[in-house]
Write an enzyme that holds these catalytic residues in place. Structure first.
Site, short mmCIF file in Angstrom:
data_model
loop_
_atom_site.label_atom_id
_atom_site.label_comp_id
_atom_site.label_asym_id
_atom_site.label_seq_id
_atom_site.Cartn_x
_atom_site.Cartn_y
_atom_site.Cartn_z
N PRO A 117 -2.92 8.49 14.29
CA PRO A 117 -4.21 8.02 14.80
C PRO A 117 -4.05 6.87 15.80
O PRO A 117 -3.05 6.15 15.77
CB PRO A 117 -4.90 7.52 13.53
CG PRO A 117 -3.77 7.00 12.69
CD PRO A 117 -2.59 7.92 12.98
N ASP A 158 0.86 -1.19 0.00
CA ASP A 158 0.00 0.00 0.00
C ASP A 158 0.89 1.23 0.00
O ASP A 158 0.97 1.99 0.97
CB ASP A 158 -0.95 0.00 1.19
CG ASP A 158 -2.10 1.00 1.01
OD1 ASP A 158 -2.15 1.64 -0.05
OD2 ASP A 158 -2.94 1.11 1.93
N LYS A 177 -15.92 3.43 8.30
CA LYS A 177 -14.95 2.47 7.75
C LYS A 177 -15.58 1.71 6.61
O LYS A 177 -16.80 1.50 6.57
CB LYS A 177 -14.50 1.46 8.82
CG LYS A 177 -13.42 1.97 9.74
CD LYS A 177 -12.99 0.88 10.70
CE LYS A 177 -11.88 1.35 11.63
NZ LYS A 177 -10.58 1.44 10.95
N CYS A 191 0.33 4.97 1.54
CA CYS A 191 -0.72 4.97 2.55
C CYS A 191 -0.40 6.06 3.57
O CYS A 191 0.75 6.26 3.95
CB CYS A 191 -0.80 3.61 3.22
SG CYS A 191 -2.17 3.47 4.39
N ALA A 202 -1.21 3.57 16.53
CA ALA A 202 -1.09 2.78 17.76
C ALA A 202 -0.37 1.46 17.50
O ALA A 202 0.38 0.98 18.35
CB ALA A 202 -2.48 2.52 18.35
N GLY A 203 -0.59 0.87 16.33
CA GLY A 203 0.02 -0.43 16.03
C GLY A 203 -0.80 -1.56 16.60
O GLY A 203 -1.35 -1.48 17.71
N ASN A 212 3.63 5.01 4.64
CA ASN A 212 4.22 3.86 3.94
C ASN A 212 4.88 4.39 2.68
O ASN A 212 4.23 4.49 1.64
CB ASN A 212 3.16 2.82 3.55
CG ASN A 212 2.83 1.86 4.66
OD1 ASN A 212 3.37 1.93 5.74
ND2 ASN A 212 1.91 0.95 4.37
N HIS A 245 -7.84 8.31 6.48
CA HIS A 245 -6.72 7.38 6.31
C HIS A 245 -6.96 6.52 5.07
O HIS A 245 -7.97 5.81 4.99
CB HIS A 245 -6.62 6.49 7.56
CG HIS A 245 -5.57 5.42 7.49
ND1 HIS A 245 -5.68 4.23 8.19
CD2 HIS A 245 -4.40 5.33 6.80
CE1 HIS A 245 -4.62 3.48 7.96
NE2 HIS A 245 -3.83 4.12 7.11
N HIS A 274 3.34 5.81 13.20
CA HIS A 274 2.22 6.15 12.32
C HIS A 274 0.88 5.91 12.97
O HIS A 274 -0.16 6.21 12.38
CB HIS A 274 2.32 5.37 11.01
CG HIS A 274 1.82 3.95 11.07
ND1 HIS A 274 2.17 3.06 12.06
CD2 HIS A 274 1.00 3.27 10.22
CE1 HIS A 274 1.58 1.89 11.83
NE2 HIS A 274 0.87 1.99 10.72
#
Length: 408
Positions: A311, A80, A406, A83, A337-338, A280, A185, A335
């Protein structure tokens, strides 16, 4: 736990372990081992930097900053390409929009195509409204050559200005002064993915042909600067990054129109500058006295004064930040929270009822049952992530989520 893994609050960040410097305190052994495989490559500048949200990824560790000399690893940039995030402050306050959030959510769902076609989503994949014709014409005209028949002008146009699924989103948020912000996003969608997959495959094939012993991880195959393959990849990668950025701008314009219509507002809806940042991507930069390609796979540019967006999960809001330009992190920051759970683990261990509970008070896709893998509990604590990178960014605004859309 071995010395390869770190658990929350083990120590102050950053910490150096071999050729890896990490700001993350919630790391498992597999993630550290993956980061070391990349860091130990001879053309990777030492140390590799892991951001505070780092976790196991495909191709390379998500949340890693990989500086390469005379080479680039397509799988580290990822599929991506480009991104990232865009944020825009609006003229509205929370009390002005509260009663209209459901209408705004429904309007965004109509205006911004999302989701994945294979899931049968009627709002997936294809844009029917006219995009910026000059921008789109330029992107079609300058598109790279890709062997797949699916990579064509029709697809480039159809997926421009579309959100996608997974963790891509549109949110309305409020800052500390109750001003409403739009946060979005998304990435380069199908066109970027098709380009990336082709060149990841080409890199693997080239490396197999020249190496006497196979790579420990085939995804670490790379192109060497000065070759035709390197030049072609860079040109296409930069195109995909541009496609993603312009696509986000197009969607932001659509969301602004939705809000203006619902609120019956005839003046400008936005105020201040639009903030855009990739997370990314790769760019050619100067670090430690050397010019290198810096790949940020799940990391943002945190050069001094550079504005960015970090975010959390779909219930925990976002941060508007400015970079502090830390050379130790290659002027980068996390980038988001992961993830702490894979999508499969989230669907297995979390419940729809708990998702409903944590999203209470937020306008969201509550009728959808396809978002369990995006449950906030599947992500790391964004507060801990931000605490661990206080030396990398300054928080300018803390944004609270009041609407989340979403592509399910």
């Amino acid at each position: 736990m071995t010395d390869m893994a770190m658990t929350p609050h083990d120590s102050q960040t950053p910490v150096e372990v071999g050729n890896v410097r990490t700001w993350a305190t919630d790391l498992d052994e597999k993630t550290m081992a993956q980061a070391h495989r990349t860091a130990n490559l001879p053309f990777v500048h030492k140390p590799l930097a892991l951001m505070a949200d780092a976790h196991l990824g495909m191709g390379a560790t998500i949340g890693s900053v990989v500086a390469t000399k005379g080479s680039i690893i397509p799988a580290a940039v990822g599929v991506d390409i480009g991104c990232g995030m865009v944020a825009q402050k609006t003229v509205f306050s929370r009390d002005q929009v509260d009663e209209y959030l459901r209408q705004i959510h429904a309007g965004i769902a109509r205006a911004v195509p999302s989701g994945q076609p294979k899931r049968g989503n009627r709002n997936a994949g294809s844009r029917t409204r006219s995009a910026d014709s000059k921008v789109l014409s330029r992107l079609v005209r300058t598109a790279p050559e890709v062997r797949s028949d699916k990579f064509n002008p029709k697809k480039i146009a159809a997926q421009f200005g579309t959100l996608g699924g997974g963790n891509h989103f549109v949110e309305l948020t409020v800052d500390e002064d109750d001003h409403v912000w739009i946060v979005l996003h998304s990435g380069s969608r199908g066109p970027g993915n098709l380009f990336a997959q082709e060149y990841i495959g080409r890199a693997r094939k080239m490396v197999r042909a020249v190496l006497e012993h196979p790579l420990e991880d085939p995804d670490l195959a790379h192109f060497v600067q000065g070759t035709a393959e390197f030049d072609s990849y860079i040109q296409g990668m930069l195109w995909a990054q541009d496609y993603a950025l312009e696509s986000r701008a197009q969607m932001m314009d659509e969301v602004l129109k939705v809000i203006a219509k619902v609120m019956d507002h005839r003046g400008f809806v936005h105020q201040g500058k639009k903030i855009q940042c990739h997370h990314n991507y790769a760019s050619f930069e100067h670090h430690d006295g050397v010019e290198m390609w810096v790949t940020r796979k799940g990391a943002i540019d945190a050069s001094e004064g550079a504005w960015g967006i970090i975010p959390g999960s779909m219930a925990t809001g976002s941060f508007i930040v400015s970079g502090l330009g830390s050379p130790a992190a290659y002027r980068s920051a996390s980038h988001g929270a992961g993830r702490r759970m894979s999508r499969t683990a989230a669907r297995k261990n979390l419940t729809e009822e708990s998702l409903d509970a944590v999203m209470a008070g937020i306008a969201w896709n509550e009728d959808s049952r396809g978002l369990l893998d995006e449950h906030p509990d599947a992500y790391k604590d964004i507060g801990e992530v931000m605490e661990n990178q206080k030396d990398l960014v300054m928080v300018e605004h803390r944004l609270e989520t009041i609407l989340n859309y979403k592509g399910a």
